[in-house]
Every structure is written in C-alpha cells, then in structure tokens.
Design a protein around this motif. Structure first.
Motif, short mmCIF file in Angstrom:
data_model
loop_
_atom_site.label_atom_id
_atom_site.label_comp_id
_atom_site.label_asym_id
_atom_site.label_seq_id
_atom_site.Cartn_x
_atom_site.Cartn_y
_atom_site.Cartn_z
N GLY A 1 2.58 -1.35 -5.74
CA GLY A 1 2.92 -0.75 -4.22
C GLY A 1 1.83 -0.94 -3.47
O GLY A 1 0.68 -1.32 -3.99
N ARG A 2 1.97 -0.68 -2.20
CA ARG A 2 0.88 -0.59 -1.67
C ARG A 2 0.92 0.35 -0.23
O ARG A 2 1.95 0.80 0.04
N PHE A 3 -0.23 0.73 0.31
CA PHE A 3 -0.25 1.56 1.62
C PHE A 3 -0.77 0.24 2.63
O PHE A 3 -1.60 -0.54 2.17
N ALA A 4 0.05 0.10 3.67
CA ALA A 4 -0.45 -0.96 4.59
C ALA A 4 -0.50 -0.47 6.12
O ALA A 4 0.05 -1.08 6.78
N PRO A 5 -1.35 0.60 6.31
CA PRO A 5 -1.64 1.00 7.64
C PRO A 5 -2.18 0.26 8.59
O PRO A 5 -3.17 -0.64 8.47
N THR A 6 -1.57 0.23 9.88
CA THR A 6 -2.39 -0.43 10.93
C THR A 6 -3.26 0.55 11.62
O THR A 6 -2.52 1.76 12.06
N PRO A 7 -4.47 0.23 11.99
CA PRO A 7 -5.29 1.43 12.29
C PRO A 7 -5.26 1.66 13.60
O PRO A 7 -6.21 1.31 14.45
N ILE B 1 -5.68 -2.49 4.89
CA ILE B 1 -5.70 -2.11 6.20
C ILE B 1 -5.32 -3.44 7.37
O ILE B 1 -5.71 -4.34 7.06
N GLU B 2 -4.22 -2.98 7.96
CA GLU B 2 -3.76 -4.07 8.92
C GLU B 2 -4.29 -4.50 10.22
O GLU B 2 -3.81 -3.64 11.14
N ASP B 3 -5.35 -4.81 10.32
CA ASP B 3 -6.08 -4.55 11.41
C ASP B 3 -6.26 -6.06 12.13
O ASP B 3 -7.46 -6.32 12.58
N ALA C 1 0.91 -13.41 13.19
CA ALA C 1 1.91 -12.60 13.28
C ALA C 1 2.20 -11.67 12.02
O ALA C 1 1.80 -11.94 11.07
N TYR C 2 2.25 -10.34 12.43
CA TYR C 2 2.58 -9.31 11.13
C TYR C 2 3.64 -9.96 10.19
O TYR C 2 3.18 -9.87 8.80
N GLN C 3 4.71 -10.54 10.44
CA GLN C 3 5.64 -11.08 9.30
C GLN C 3 4.85 -12.00 8.51
O GLN C 3 5.12 -11.82 7.25
N ALA D 1 1.78 -12.48 7.93
CA ALA D 1 0.38 -11.76 7.15
C ALA D 1 0.93 -11.01 6.02
O ALA D 1 0.38 -10.87 4.95
N VAL D 2 2.03 -9.97 6.27
CA VAL D 2 2.52 -9.04 5.38
C VAL D 2 3.01 -9.85 4.05
O VAL D 2 2.93 -9.52 3.05
N VAL D 3 3.83 -10.83 4.20
CA VAL D 3 4.10 -11.70 3.17
C VAL D 3 3.03 -12.17 2.27
O VAL D 3 3.33 -12.06 1.14
N VAL E 1 7.44 0.13 -0.14
CA VAL E 1 8.17 1.27 0.26
C VAL E 1 7.45 1.47 1.64
O VAL E 1 6.18 1.75 1.91
N ARG E 2 8.32 1.84 2.89
CA ARG E 2 7.71 1.89 4.01
C ARG E 2 9.07 2.39 4.93
O ARG E 2 9.99 2.66 4.58
N GLY E 3 8.55 2.81 6.40
CA GLY E 3 9.68 3.55 6.87
C GLY E 3 10.82 2.43 7.54
O GLY E 3 10.51 1.51 7.59
N ASP F 1 11.84 1.89 10.30
CA ASP F 1 11.65 1.30 11.24
C ASP F 1 11.58 -0.43 11.18
O ASP F 1 11.55 -1.07 11.94
N LEU F 2 11.20 -0.58 9.87
CA LEU F 2 10.80 -2.06 9.65
C LEU F 2 11.81 -2.73 8.79
O LEU F 2 11.86 -3.74 8.38
N LEU F 3 12.94 -1.83 8.55
CA LEU F 3 14.26 -2.80 7.79
C LEU F 3 14.60 -4.06 8.45
O LEU F 3 14.84 -5.05 7.82
#
Ligand code: GLU
Length: 314
Positions: free
Chosen positions: A7-13, A43-45, A190-192, A194-196, A208-210, A212-214
């Motif tokens: 799993g991961r934490f992927a916060p935007t700072p 870290i999604e910077d 773009a986020y989409q 990079a995240v993939v 696993v995330r909030g 709002d990203l569904l």
C-alpha cells in the motif's frame, strides 16, 4: 502463495495534514499492517503551484507522530520526471496523444461537468487539428498534451471495477470524461499519469484513499491497460463531514494537526475518535495506531462507511 499487500501514502504537500487526511492515511496503513504487508511513502510534489516546501517535512513528521510508519521511501515525484517522460513517449508511439491549445475559459465554455468530480468532459476541440494548424498555434501558445479515449461505443472505453468500500462502478470515458490531460501546458505532468506509473513501478497493489478520488479510477485503469501495468485493488474511504453534513476542510482549524499537536494530548485521542467513527473503537477509547491493527476489518469499515462519517470539531 499469498501475494504481499503493498500500500502507500501519497500526500500532496500543499499544507498541514487535517483530520480527514489522517483518517484516509490510517485506513491505508491499517489495511497494509493487518495483512502483514509493506507500506510505501511517496510525496506528490509535481505541481509547484500546489506545493509548499516546508509542508513535506511536516507531513513526514506528522505521520511519525501518529505512529503510521512506512517501509520504503519517501519517494519524491519531482525527482522522477524522466520516468514520466518515458511513459509519455510510449503513449505517443501508440498515436494516442495530441497537443491541446484550449485555454481554461474555452474549456469551460465548451464542456459539460464530469459526473463525479466536477471536472469537465472534454469536447474534443483540438483532437483533429492538421499539422499546419498545430505549428501555427504552437507559435502563439505552449500546448498541453491530451490522451485519446476510445469512442463511446467502443467497449474498451467502458471501465468497470469493484471498489472494496464503494462496490461496483462503471464509467464510459468518452461520455463522462473525454480525452484527458497527461501533461499541462506549463509542462507539469498530470496527476493521473504520475500516480499510475508510480503505483505500478513501486509495486503498489492496494490503493486506499479518500472517495473524492473515486472519479479518477476509470482514467487510471485505462492508463494501466495502455502501459501494460497490473490493476491494483481500490478502496475509497469516506470523507469526514461535520455534524451539519458539510465536508470538513482546512477551514476547520481545530482539526489541523498543527493545532491538535499543540494541545499535547498525544495521537491516541485523535486516532481513537477516528477509529470510533468507523466502528473500530468504543466511544471515548484512546488508541495507538498499532493497537488498532488487529481490530481492522474491511467488513466493519464498510458497514460504517455506507453513510458519511460524521466528525465534530472539538
Ligand atoms: N496526492 C493525492 C492527494 O493528496 C492523493 C493521490 C492518491 O492517493 O492517488 O490528494
């Protein structure tokens, strides 16, 4: 053999963590630790406009204070630009990318809002520009880069998935989203995309995330298929709402970790309250993160997550 959960934490700072971010991070961490898996911190910077230099360090420090640890990272997206550029080249070779010169105002004028996340459905304005038009427009304005999605009637453009919390979903990309950005006109990836790429290359198989990203999942699955990556399991956990039903936000200053830590009550009070909200602790129980590991179960969380999770400022 069981496959290890990663799993991961992927916060935007972009600012201090907030109770809502802590809740999503806690769920991601518990899902990994309860399965004996591995946690990655990324870290999604990528976006210099959204990124505050001191925020990343505070995020890392806040995760430690909460007792939410990780086994790998931090990885910094800003240091991985070449990896994203290579994927963009691969999509380009497949003939799937085109330059888009639309301004923000033009996009809003020509498009309908995306059903689930309020972004627009791209009208395809720049989809079929001639090479001469592209050259002429490039002289006036740096283009963004868009990815073609299949036509509405093409089965490849209807993405179905089953979320561990939200259940079955389907999205027709052409109807609900349209061709979407992989690189902005200022060059930011773009986020989409990079995240993939990052989830795949970092071996993440459980996201696993909030929730709002569904609305991003269909685009992300489409990209995974084009790039030949495995699809992770998705679990979108509810957002926290105030007792009046309003989504909690950064305006609720007393739920900011800066404020919470200044009260010097330790992380147990906050973690206990968050766990109570999804049935993992009793009212008033103070809990450390590691004490919640053996109580965690998606079945319990799912039952409580069917409605909004109410969390009062205190
Ligand atoms: N960086 C995103 C955020 O902080 C989360 C990305 C993700 O979990 O996919 O909202």
């Amino acid at each position: 053999m069981n496959i290890e959960v990663v799993g991961r934490f992927a916060p935007t700072p972009s600012g201090r963590m907030h109770a809502g971010n802590v809740f999503a991070a806690l769920m991601a961490w518990l899902a990994v630790r309860s399965a004996g898996g591995r946690m990655v911190l990324r870290i999604e910077d990528l976006d210099p406009r959204a990124h505050r230099p001191e925020a990343a360090q505070l995020l890392i420090d806040d995760l430690r204070w909460l007792g939410l640890d990780w086994d790998e990272g931090p990885h910094w997206q800003s240091k991985r630009i070449e990896v994203y550029a290579e994927a963009i080249a691969r999509l380009d070779e497949q003939g799937l990318l085109y330059p888009c010169f639309c301004t923000r105002a033009e996009l809003h004028a020509a498009s309908a809002p995306h059903a689930s996340d309020g972004t627009y459905v791209y009208a395809g304005t720049c989809r079929n520009l001639s090479p001469a038009e592209v050259i002429a427009r490039s002289a006036r304005r740096a283009p963004a880069t868009r990815l073609r999605v299949p036509d509405a009637t093409d089965p490849a453009g209807t993405i179905e998935f089953c979320d561990l919390v939200c259940g079955k979903h389907a999205e027709n990309l052409a109807r609900e989203c349209g061709d979407f950005l992989v690189r902005r006109s200022d060059g930011v990836i773009a986020y989409q995309l990079a995240v993939v790429i990052d989830d795949a290359l970092m071996g993440v198989n459980q996201v696993v995330r909030g929730n709002d990203l569904l609305g991003s999942v269909a685009r992300q699955i489409y990209l995974q298929r084009l790039l030949g990556y495995e699809q992770p399991t998705y679990a979108h956990v509810p957002l926290l709402v105030a007792p009046d039903g309003r989504r909690l936000s950064k305006r609720d200053r007393d739920l900011d970790l800066g404020e919470i830590r200044a009260r010097d009550t330790g992380p147990e009070q906050l973690l206990g309250r968050l766990a109570t909200a999804v049935g993992l602790a009793e009212e008033g129980e103070r809990m450390r993160a590691d004490q919640l590991v053996e109580r965690f179960s998606w079945d319990v969380v799912r039952t409580h997550a069917e409605r909004n999770v109410v969390f009062a400022s205190r």
